[in-house]
Design a protein around this motif. Structure first.
Motif, PDB file in Angstrom:
ATOM      1  N   THR A  14      -3.954   7.539   5.486  1.00  0.00           N
ATOM      2  CA  THR A  14      -3.400   8.397   4.439  1.00  0.00           C
ATOM      3  C   THR A  14      -4.038   9.782   4.470  1.00  0.00           C
ATOM      4  OG1 THR A  14      -5.004   7.765   2.746  1.00  0.00           O
ATOM      5  CG2 THR A  14      -3.050   6.365   2.961  1.00  0.00           C
ATOM      6  N   THR A  16      -5.787  11.088   2.336  1.00  0.00           N
ATOM      7  CA  THR A  16      -7.132  11.042   1.757  1.00  0.00           C
ATOM      8  C   THR A  16      -8.130  10.395   2.722  1.00  0.00           C
ATOM      9  OG1 THR A  16      -6.688   8.924   0.666  1.00  0.00           O
ATOM     10  CG2 THR A  16      -6.231  10.930  -0.606  1.00  0.00           C
ATOM     11  N   ALA A  18      -8.078   7.482   3.973  1.00  0.00           N
ATOM     12  CA  ALA A  18      -8.268   6.052   3.712  1.00  0.00           C
ATOM     13  C   ALA A  18      -7.261   5.278   4.549  1.00  0.00           C
ATOM     14  CB  ALA A  18      -8.044   5.753   2.231  1.00  0.00           C
ATOM     15  N   ALA A  20      -4.395   2.926   5.312  1.00  0.00           N
ATOM     16  CA  ALA A  20      -3.261   2.493   4.504  1.00  0.00           C
ATOM     17  C   ALA A  20      -3.344   0.993   4.252  1.00  0.00           C
ATOM     18  CB  ALA A  20      -1.962   2.830   5.223  1.00  0.00           C
ATOM     19  N   SER A  21      -2.973   0.609   3.032  1.00  0.00           N
ATOM     20  CA  SER A  21      -2.970  -0.810   2.695  1.00  0.00           C
ATOM     21  C   SER A  21      -1.957  -1.066   1.597  1.00  0.00           C
ATOM     22  CB  SER A  21      -4.364  -1.266   2.241  1.00  0.00           C
ATOM     23  OG  SER A  21      -4.725  -0.585   1.053  1.00  0.00           O
ATOM     24  N   ASP A  24      -1.702   0.635  -2.265  1.00  0.00           N
ATOM     25  CA  ASP A  24      -2.261   1.984  -2.397  1.00  0.00           C
ATOM     26  C   ASP A  24      -1.266   3.004  -2.948  1.00  0.00           C
ATOM     27  OD1 ASP A  24      -0.615   2.449  -0.186  1.00  0.00           O
ATOM     28  OD2 ASP A  24      -2.264   2.853   1.191  1.00  0.00           O
ATOM     29  N   GLU A  28       3.925   2.450   3.693  1.00  0.00           N
ATOM     30  CA  GLU A  28       3.597   2.644   5.106  1.00  0.00           C
ATOM     31  C   GLU A  28       4.839   2.364   5.935  1.00  0.00           C
ATOM     32  OE1 GLU A  28       0.391   1.200   8.498  1.00  0.00           O
ATOM     33  OE2 GLU A  28       0.222   0.391   6.483  1.00  0.00           O
ATOM     34  N   ASP A  35       5.772  -0.044  -2.246  1.00  0.00           N
ATOM     35  CA  ASP A  35       4.355  -0.080  -2.612  1.00  0.00           C
ATOM     36  C   ASP A  35       4.219   0.614  -3.954  1.00  0.00           C
ATOM     37  OD1 ASP A  35       1.571   0.144  -2.916  1.00  0.00           O
ATOM     38  OD2 ASP A  35       1.276   0.253  -0.753  1.00  0.00           O
ATOM     39  N   ALA A  37       1.707   0.289  -6.079  1.00  0.00           N
ATOM     40  CA  ALA A  37       0.294   0.441  -6.441  1.00  0.00           C
ATOM     41  C   ALA A  37      -0.189  -0.575  -7.465  1.00  0.00           C
ATOM     42  CB  ALA A  37       0.001   1.863  -6.924  1.00  0.00           C
ATOM     43  N   CYS A  49       3.972  -6.153  -0.883  1.00  0.00           N
ATOM     44  CA  CYS A  49       4.726  -4.932  -0.574  1.00  0.00           C
ATOM     45  C   CYS A  49       6.095  -5.215   0.045  1.00  0.00           C
ATOM     46  CB  CYS A  49       3.902  -3.971   0.280  1.00  0.00           C
ATOM     47  SG  CYS A  49       2.518  -3.282  -0.682  1.00  0.00           S
TER      48      CYS A  49
END
Length: 83
Positions: A14, A16, A18, A20-21, A24, A28, A35, A37, A49
């Motif tokens: 991402t 940020t 981080a 991707a998961s 979040d 993706e 997603d 969150a 997801c």
């Protein structure tokens, strides 16, 4: 956790930096249907997801009355209570 050197937020890393998961808040590409969150299975997007649908084993609030993954004595194949 990662830095792929681009401004693409929906790849494996991402913006940020981080990894991707699921959960979040960023879909993706090619991996997730949705997603939102959160880890709630009864809304439009499951905790894995995937888009909620009849037969996924979760009762989609406000849309389904049951969800048994298959038709049973108490739940029809369209995820409504058997009459």
């Amino acid at each position: 956790a990662c830095d792929d050197g681009n401004d693409v937020d929906n790849d494996a890393c991402t913006n940020t930096c981080a990894a991707a998961s699921c959960g979040d808040g960023v879909v993706e590409a090619g991996v997730e249907d949705c997603d939102d969150a959160n880890m709630v299975d009864t809304d439009d997007c499951t905790s894995s997801c995937l888009t909620a649908k009849c037969g996924d084993g979760f009762v989609h609030a406000g849309v389904e009355t049951c969800d048994d993954k298959m038709e049973t004595k108490t739940c029809d194949a369209d995820c409504t209570a058997a009459q």
